[in-house]
Design a protein around this motif. Sequence first.
Motif, short mmCIF file in Angstrom:
data_model
loop_
_atom_site.label_atom_id
_atom_site.label_comp_id
_atom_site.label_asym_id
_atom_site.label_seq_id
_atom_site.Cartn_x
_atom_site.Cartn_y
_atom_site.Cartn_z
N GLN A 147 0.85 -1.19 0.00
CA GLN A 147 0.00 0.00 0.00
C GLN A 147 0.89 1.24 0.00
N GLN A 148 0.73 2.09 -0.99
CA GLN A 148 1.48 3.34 -1.14
C GLN A 148 3.00 3.13 -1.32
N THR A 149 3.42 1.91 -1.68
CA THR A 149 4.85 1.64 -1.82
C THR A 149 5.09 0.77 -3.05
N ARG A 150 6.15 1.07 -3.80
CA ARG A 150 6.44 0.35 -5.03
C ARG A 150 6.97 -1.07 -4.74
N VAL A 151 6.70 -1.99 -5.66
CA VAL A 151 7.11 -3.38 -5.50
C VAL A 151 8.62 -3.48 -5.27
N GLU A 152 9.41 -2.76 -6.08
CA GLU A 152 10.87 -2.86 -5.97
C GLU A 152 11.35 -2.44 -4.59
N THR A 153 10.68 -1.47 -4.00
CA THR A 153 11.05 -1.02 -2.66
C THR A 153 10.68 -2.06 -1.61
N VAL A 154 9.54 -2.72 -1.81
CA VAL A 154 9.01 -3.63 -0.80
C VAL A 154 9.83 -4.93 -0.69
N ILE A 155 10.38 -5.43 -1.79
CA ILE A 155 11.02 -6.76 -1.78
C ILE A 155 12.03 -6.95 -0.65
N PRO A 156 13.04 -6.08 -0.48
CA PRO A 156 13.99 -6.32 0.61
C PRO A 156 13.35 -6.20 1.99
N TYR A 157 12.37 -5.30 2.13
CA TYR A 157 11.67 -5.17 3.41
C TYR A 157 10.90 -6.45 3.72
N PHE A 158 10.21 -6.98 2.72
CA PHE A 158 9.44 -8.21 2.92
C PHE A 158 10.36 -9.36 3.32
N ASN A 159 11.47 -9.50 2.61
CA ASN A 159 12.40 -10.60 2.92
C ASN A 159 12.94 -10.50 4.34
N ARG A 160 13.30 -9.28 4.75
CA ARG A 160 13.81 -9.10 6.12
C ARG A 160 12.71 -9.36 7.14
N PHE A 161 11.50 -8.88 6.84
CA PHE A 161 10.38 -9.05 7.76
C PHE A 161 10.10 -10.53 8.00
N ILE A 162 10.07 -11.32 6.93
CA ILE A 162 9.80 -12.75 7.06
C ILE A 162 10.98 -13.46 7.72
N GLU A 163 12.18 -12.96 7.51
CA GLU A 163 13.34 -13.54 8.21
C GLU A 163 13.24 -13.29 9.71
N TRP A 164 12.81 -12.08 10.09
CA TRP A 164 12.67 -11.75 11.51
C TRP A 164 11.44 -12.40 12.14
N PHE A 165 10.36 -12.44 11.38
CA PHE A 165 9.09 -12.98 11.89
C PHE A 165 8.58 -14.02 10.90
N PRO A 166 9.15 -15.23 10.91
CA PRO A 166 8.83 -16.24 9.89
C PRO A 166 7.37 -16.70 9.91
N THR A 167 6.76 -16.66 11.09
CA THR A 167 5.38 -17.13 11.19
C THR A 167 4.50 -16.05 11.80
N LEU A 168 3.23 -16.23 11.62
CA LEU A 168 2.25 -15.32 12.20
C LEU A 168 2.42 -15.24 13.72
N GLU A 169 2.73 -16.38 14.34
CA GLU A 169 2.91 -16.41 15.79
C GLU A 169 4.14 -15.61 16.22
N ASP A 170 5.23 -15.72 15.42
CA ASP A 170 6.44 -14.96 15.73
C ASP A 170 6.16 -13.46 15.72
N PHE A 171 5.39 -13.03 14.74
CA PHE A 171 5.08 -11.61 14.64
C PHE A 171 4.16 -11.17 15.78
N ALA A 172 3.20 -12.00 16.13
CA ALA A 172 2.27 -11.66 17.21
C ALA A 172 2.99 -11.44 18.53
N GLU A 173 4.06 -12.19 18.74
CA GLU A 173 4.79 -12.13 20.02
C GLU A 173 5.88 -11.05 20.03
#
Length: 371
Positions: free
Chosen positions: A51-77
Amino acid sequence: MKNYEIESLSKFNTVGFRNDLISWFEKEQRELPWRKDQDPYKVWVSEIMLQQTRVETVIPYFNRFIEWFPTLEDFAEADEEKILKAWEGLGYYSRVRNLHSAVKEVCETYNGMVPDTPEAISKLKGVGPYTAGAVLSIAYGKPEPAVDGNVMRVLSRILLIEEDIAKPRTRKIFEEAVRELIDHGNASFFNQALMELGALICTPGVPACLLCPVREHCVAFGEGVQAQLPVKTKKKKSRAVQLVAAILTNNQGDLLIHKRPANGLLANLWEFPNFEIHNQLLPKREVFQQQFLDAYGAKPEIGEVITKIDHVFSHLVWNVDTFAGKLDESIDQQVLDKHHLKWVSQQEIQDYAFSVSHQKMFAAYTSGTGI
């Protein structure tokens, strides 16, 4: 819908359009990390980031986010400081706060399973019609519309819809159009293909019609008016705010940082001390010194300007002059605590989440390149 919109759909080769669109997507879709599987959590995270962000910008953020919070439970905690750090630079921080609240609710109410019905998923914090439709269709294959700016632009041309897409009520017209067109057997690819077409070919301004896989279905192309669509009224001009900021160090080389309030713009993010300029007659360094003294009871030495930044928000623009300075006087710990100020080392500052504008200030400061 108005009559001409109903007419364009009634004459439309829906099956041919679906087949041509999905066949193109199967061959030409970009390899994106959130497309590797149909995990509802990953789809959800990606859609909020996009939302409001280009795909090319999002890719590294998404990869880092999933690395830090691999599962929904990890993110919730996860704690908020780490979440804001993971989101640092993406902007619109309310998005990730709402996502965190919603994910915690999914864990508590739905046993960690992202809801697969429009009624349930739409009740989650921060999940509007677009996000709900995107998750339901992409992850679960439900024939739900996911109407964003790309989709409205594509369909305004395909179906020659001349309603103003800047008006919120217009979205309903496009949602109904998608319900008429969507492939019930492959809703996931259909919605993604519409978005992909808008991103790669049916772009703003002059679209690449000669490359379009659904050109023969496009009513606007047939009438030669594709470049005039979509109809969109211009936003009101943003309000400009003049600010002065300083990166201050003490005798130990520590940096003074400030935590923004828990509510409002850039809530709970860290920043360097800054003030709005109300007196345009005084030199900006003096404005900073006086306001800092009034607020915290100490007067810093202010050097040269290190950078000038214009940072654009949806409703305002920050024009920030940033100085480097020294604070030899100590500030009482009670004052620091009261005003959410903190001294941190240059190593420790890496753990704190800053807005993009203040990241730019610090980059100019550390590079020593100035303005």
